[in-house]
Scaffold this active site. Sequence first.
Site, PDB file in Angstrom:
ATOM      1  N   ASP A 194       0.825  -1.074   0.387  1.00  0.00           N
ATOM      2  CA  ASP A 194      -0.361   0.091   0.520  1.00  0.00           C
ATOM      3  C   ASP A 194       0.851   1.214   0.191  1.00  0.00           C
ATOM      4  O   ASP A 194       1.415   1.743   0.880  1.00  0.00           O
ATOM      5  CB  ASP A 194      -0.985   0.399   1.782  1.00  0.00           C
ATOM      6  CG  ASP A 194      -2.331   1.195   0.858  1.00  0.00           C
ATOM      7  OD1 ASP A 194      -2.139   1.749   0.063  1.00  0.00           O
ATOM      8  OD2 ASP A 194      -2.368   1.287   1.904  1.00  0.00           O
TER       9      ASP A 194
ATOM     10  N   ASP B 149      -1.439   6.004  -4.906  1.00  0.00           N
ATOM     11  CA  ASP B 149      -1.843   4.842  -3.918  1.00  0.00           C
ATOM     12  C   ASP B 149      -2.688   3.209  -4.213  1.00  0.00           C
ATOM     13  O   ASP B 149      -3.481   2.885  -5.216  1.00  0.00           O
ATOM     14  CB  ASP B 149      -3.503   5.199  -2.676  1.00  0.00           C
ATOM     15  CG  ASP B 149      -3.435   4.485  -2.195  1.00  0.00           C
ATOM     16  OD1 ASP B 149      -2.987   3.734  -2.083  1.00  0.00           O
ATOM     17  OD2 ASP B 149      -4.845   4.976  -1.235  1.00  0.00           O
TER      18      ASP B 149
END
Length: 421
Positions: A122, A309
Site C-alpha cells: 500500500d 495509491d
Amino acid sequence: MRGRLLYLLAALSLSSVVLAAPTKKGQGSFKIQRRRISARSSNGGAAELEKAYRKYGWDVPAALSSKSSKHKSLALGDKNDEGNPKEVDDDTGNIPADEEEGDVSFLSPITIGGQPMMMNFDTGSSDLWVFSTGLPAEQQALGQSVFDPAKSRTFKPLQGASWKITYGDESFAGGTVGTDTVDIGGAKVEGQAIEMATTVADSFLEDTKADGLVGLAFGTINTVKPQKQKTFFENVMPSLDLPVFTANLRHHEVGSYEFGKIDASKFEGPITYTPIDASRGFWQVESKSFAVGKGETQTNPNATPAIIDTGTTLILADDAVVQAYWSQVAGAQMQEAGVNFPCDTQLPDFRVALGPTYMATVPGDLLNYMRTGGRGAKAVCFGGLQSNKGGSRQIYGDVLLKSQFVVFDGGNLTVGFAPHK
C-alpha cells in the site's frame, strides 16, 4: 543582478536533480511476484468506494454505506431457504457475490520472523501491520494467518510503543509493536518495526485472505507512538542498486513489485519523472488536466493534488473531472452511492495528467469496474472513475495504475510513469 543570476542557476540545478533518473547507489535488487488469490467477489464497487472514503477520513454518504453493507452481507454468505446465495432486486444495484464480475485479487508473499504472510502492498499508508495472536480467539479463526511473536527467534518487543489506524468513524485497528526480521523477495531488514493487531474492527476482518499490510508511503505518517517508525522501503533503500521500487500492476494478470531495479522490458518509451510533494507523507503529484476519449485536453479548474495509491482500487477524482467524463457516457447515472452505467456501453478512454508534462491513458475497459445488477440488456455496471466528493486530494488507485508502469523513486523524491509494453 549577479545574485539573481546565481539564484536562477541554483534553482535550475536543483530542478535537474529532482527530475533526474534514479542514481545507482547499492548492491542489490529483488522482485516480488504477486499471487492470484481469488475472483474479486467479496465486496463490490460500492464497498471499494466506501473503503477509500474511510481511508482518507472523508464522510461516507448514507446511500453508499447502505448499498455497501448489502453487498458485504451477500459476500459473507447470506443464504436463502434452499441454501443458495440470496437474490436481490435488480434496482438495488446488488447481485449475489458469486455472480459478480470484476478484477481479481492479488497479494504479495513475505516472511516475518520466518513466518509466511500474504500482504497488501500500500503506497497510501506507512504501517507494516499484521493480524497477531494478541487478537481474541474468535478473530484468529476467520482465514487470515496470524503472526505469533513467541515462534520467532528474532522478535523483540518495543517497550511502551503502540499503534492505531482509524479510517473514518467505524474502521480501526491497533495494538502492540515489536521489531523482527522481514524478508521480502530475499531482501531482509533486521529490526523492522512490526505492528501487531490486538484489536480490529469487523471491517478489517472481511478480507479473509490478507494477513496484513505493508505500507510504502513515508514514515512521517506512520502511526506508532511515541516514536514513528520507518517503512520497510526506507530501511532497505540504502542497500539497493537503485533507491526505487516499481509497481507493474496489470488487469487480470499477476503483476509484480520490484525493489532496486527498473525492468526496461516491462514498459514502452522513456519513463517520465515528476516531482512529488512528500510533505504530508504521500507519493503526491499535481494533476491539473484531463481529456475524455479523443477530445481536447481540458483544465481541471480547481484541481487538488493526486496521491498514487496501490492500496486503493478505484480512481477518485475531482467532481469537475468525473462529471466531464460520465457526461459523455449515455445512460450513466451519478448518485451518492457512486456512478453506474449500462454494461453494454463502450466507455471512452480517460487521459489524465500525472505531473506537468505526462498524460496517462486509462483504456475505457478498465473504467468498467464490475457488474453490480441487472441481467442481459438491463445489466448495470459500476464505474472505476468515481468522485472524491470534494475531498482535499484525488486518489489514483489500481484502475489507473494497471495502465502504467510506475517507478517510486525515494532517492530523488519523484514518481515515474510509462505505458505498459
